[in-house]
Design a protein around this motif. Structure first.
Motif, PDB file in Angstrom:
ATOM      1  N   SER A  45      -3.839  13.756  -1.083  1.00  0.00           N
ATOM      2  CA  SER A  45      -4.559  12.646  -0.448  1.00  0.00           C
ATOM      3  C   SER A  45      -5.875  13.141   0.154  1.00  0.00           C
ATOM      4  N   GLU A  46      -5.889  14.359   0.693  1.00  0.00           N
ATOM      5  CA  GLU A  46      -7.130  14.928   1.238  1.00  0.00           C
ATOM      6  C   GLU A  46      -8.134  15.191   0.120  1.00  0.00           C
ATOM      7  N   GLN A  47      -7.661  15.692  -0.997  1.00  0.00           N
ATOM      8  CA  GLN A  47      -8.553  15.949  -2.128  1.00  0.00           C
ATOM      9  C   GLN A  47      -9.147  14.651  -2.668  1.00  0.00           C
ATOM     10  N   ILE A  48      -8.319  13.635  -2.786  1.00  0.00           N
ATOM     11  CA  ILE A  48      -8.786  12.329  -3.256  1.00  0.00           C
ATOM     12  C   ILE A  48      -9.796  11.758  -2.276  1.00  0.00           C
ATOM     13  N   MET A  49      -9.472  11.829  -1.000  1.00  0.00           N
ATOM     14  CA  MET A  49     -10.348  11.289   0.034  1.00  0.00           C
ATOM     15  C   MET A  49     -11.688  12.029   0.043  1.00  0.00           C
ATOM     16  N   ARG A  50     -11.643  13.340  -0.029  1.00  0.00           N
ATOM     17  CA  ARG A  50     -12.884  14.139  -0.030  1.00  0.00           C
ATOM     18  C   ARG A  50     -13.774  13.773  -1.217  1.00  0.00           C
ATOM     19  N   ALA A  51     -13.177  13.647  -2.382  1.00  0.00           N
ATOM     20  CA  ALA A  51     -13.945  13.289  -3.579  1.00  0.00           C
ATOM     21  C   ALA A  51     -14.543  11.887  -3.444  1.00  0.00           C
ATOM     22  N   ALA A  52     -13.768  10.951  -2.926  1.00  0.00           N
ATOM     23  CA  ALA A  52     -14.253   9.575  -2.772  1.00  0.00           C
ATOM     24  C   ALA A  52     -15.382   9.500  -1.742  1.00  0.00           C
ATOM     25  N   VAL A  53     -15.254  10.216  -0.637  1.00  0.00           N
ATOM     26  CA  VAL A  53     -16.296  10.213   0.397  1.00  0.00           C
ATOM     27  C   VAL A  53     -17.569  10.874  -0.147  1.00  0.00           C
ATOM     28  N   CYS A  54     -17.427  11.989  -0.845  1.00  0.00           N
ATOM     29  CA  CYS A  54     -18.595  12.670  -1.413  1.00  0.00           C
ATOM     30  C   CYS A  54     -19.334  11.768  -2.383  1.00  0.00           C
ATOM     31  N   ALA A  85       2.842   6.172  -2.729  1.00  0.00           N
ATOM     32  CA  ALA A  85       3.957   6.987  -3.233  1.00  0.00           C
ATOM     33  C   ALA A  85       3.898   7.121  -4.753  1.00  0.00           C
ATOM     34  N   THR A  86       3.447   6.092  -5.428  1.00  0.00           N
ATOM     35  CA  THR A  86       3.400   6.092  -6.886  1.00  0.00           C
ATOM     36  C   THR A  86       2.208   6.870  -7.445  1.00  0.00           C
ATOM     37  N   ASN A  87       1.020   6.645  -6.847  1.00  0.00           N
ATOM     38  CA  ASN A  87      -0.207   7.165  -7.438  1.00  0.00           C
ATOM     39  C   ASN A  87      -0.755   8.436  -6.793  1.00  0.00           C
ATOM     40  N   VAL A  88      -0.365   8.717  -5.567  1.00  0.00           N
ATOM     41  CA  VAL A  88      -0.901   9.904  -4.891  1.00  0.00           C
ATOM     42  C   VAL A  88       0.119  11.030  -4.901  1.00  0.00           C
ATOM     43  N   GLN A  89       1.332  10.744  -4.534  1.00  0.00           N
ATOM     44  CA  GLN A  89       2.432  11.705  -4.543  1.00  0.00           C
ATOM     45  C   GLN A  89       2.068  13.018  -3.855  1.00  0.00           C
ATOM     46  N   ASP A  90       1.731  12.921  -2.554  1.00  0.00           N
ATOM     47  CA  ASP A  90       1.430  14.127  -1.783  1.00  0.00           C
ATOM     48  C   ASP A  90       2.585  15.112  -1.835  1.00  0.00           C
ATOM     49  N   GLN A  91       2.232  16.384  -1.887  1.00  0.00           N
ATOM     50  CA  GLN A  91       3.252  17.416  -1.804  1.00  0.00           C
ATOM     51  C   GLN A  91       3.733  17.519  -0.348  1.00  0.00           C
ATOM     52  N   ASP A  92       4.730  18.305  -0.125  1.00  0.00           N
ATOM     53  CA  ASP A  92       5.272  18.489   1.221  1.00  0.00           C
ATOM     54  C   ASP A  92       4.186  19.074   2.135  1.00  0.00           C
ATOM     55  N   PRO A  93       3.812  18.376   3.239  1.00  0.00           N
ATOM     56  CA  PRO A  93       2.730  18.847   4.106  1.00  0.00           C
ATOM     57  C   PRO A  93       2.978  20.237   4.697  1.00  0.00           C
ATOM     58  N   ILE A  94       4.198  20.548   5.047  1.00  0.00           N
ATOM     59  CA  ILE A  94       4.515  21.855   5.636  1.00  0.00           C
ATOM     60  C   ILE A  94       4.330  22.957   4.597  1.00  0.00           C
ATOM     61  N   GLN A  95       4.825  22.716   3.392  1.00  0.00           N
ATOM     62  CA  GLN A  95       4.677  23.692   2.317  1.00  0.00           C
ATOM     63  C   GLN A  95       3.203  23.860   1.937  1.00  0.00           C
ATOM     64  N   ALA A  96       2.470  22.756   1.873  1.00  0.00           N
ATOM     65  CA  ALA A  96       1.043  22.809   1.514  1.00  0.00           C
ATOM     66  C   ALA A  96       0.262  23.617   2.545  1.00  0.00           C
ATOM     67  N   ALA A  98       0.822  -1.218   0.000  1.00  0.00           N
ATOM     68  CA  ALA A  98       0.000   0.000   0.000  1.00  0.00           C
ATOM     69  C   ALA A  98       0.855   1.267   0.000  1.00  0.00           C
ATOM     70  N   ALA A  99       1.973   1.250   0.702  1.00  0.00           N
ATOM     71  CA  ALA A  99       2.835   2.433   0.750  1.00  0.00           C
ATOM     72  C   ALA A  99       3.432   2.750  -0.621  1.00  0.00           C
TER      73      ALA A  99
END
Length: 166
Positions: free
Chosen positions: A59-68, A39-50, A34-35
């Motif tokens: 990952s939050e955007q993907i999760m929000r869309a999937a939950v909706c 890393a391959t398909n989600v590729q989150d940007q740097d959390p501090i920079q974001a 899963a990791a």
């Protein structure tokens, strides 16, 4: 925006709270851990920079869309009353549908929980006062019927004695 159309054609509002993490297991269907999928398909940007830029993580955007999407599908199979009174079945269905979508996308994300927010499932703000009035009218009407039946039984008992039946 939290708006859901129920199977009986009503519009309801609900805020869902979902928790998730990167999976720790091997995904046999995808043939990868899963990791690695994350890393391959989600590729989150740097959390501090974001956070500094005010951007949500991918990952939050993907999760929000999937939950909706899952909530829209789950609500479409329920009546408004069932959605309001049985949030457990609704959130279970949302969690399962969300996980299925995340797995199909190969995200490596795992849904930990889905819960209804503190406001619960409510009618839209414009409709809620009317809904409250209708419920009160229904309750008042039932109280009137109960009172009238009791009064009729009392009158019959006094007039015909104990052998009267209503």
């Amino acid at each position: 925006d939290g708006s859901l159309l129920t199977g009986d054609g009503n519009l309801m509002h609900v805020r869902l709270i979902a928790t998730y993490q990167v999976g720790r297991d091997y995904d046999a269907k995808a043939g990868q851990h899963a990791a690695v999928l994350y890393a391959t398909n989600v590729q989150d940007q740097d959390p501090i920079q974001a956070e500094k830029e005010g951007d949500p993580l991918r990952s939050e955007q993907i999760m929000r869309a999937a939950v909706c999407r899952a909530a829209i599908h789950a609500a479409a199979h329920l009546t408004a009353d069932r959605l309001r009174t049985d949030t457990t079945a609704f959130t279970r269905e949302v969690r399962l549908r969300t996980q299925a979508q995340l797995d199909a996308m190969g995200t490596g994300l795992k849904v930990q929980s889905v819960a209804v927010g503190t406001d619960g499932v409510v009618w839209p703000l414009q409709v809620n006062p009317i809904y409250v009035q209708a419920n009160k009218a229904r309750h008042d009407a039932q109280a009137e019927i109960t009172g009238a039946l009791a009064q009729a039984q009392s009158l019959l008992s006094r007039t015909a004695g104990e052998s009267s039946a209503l």
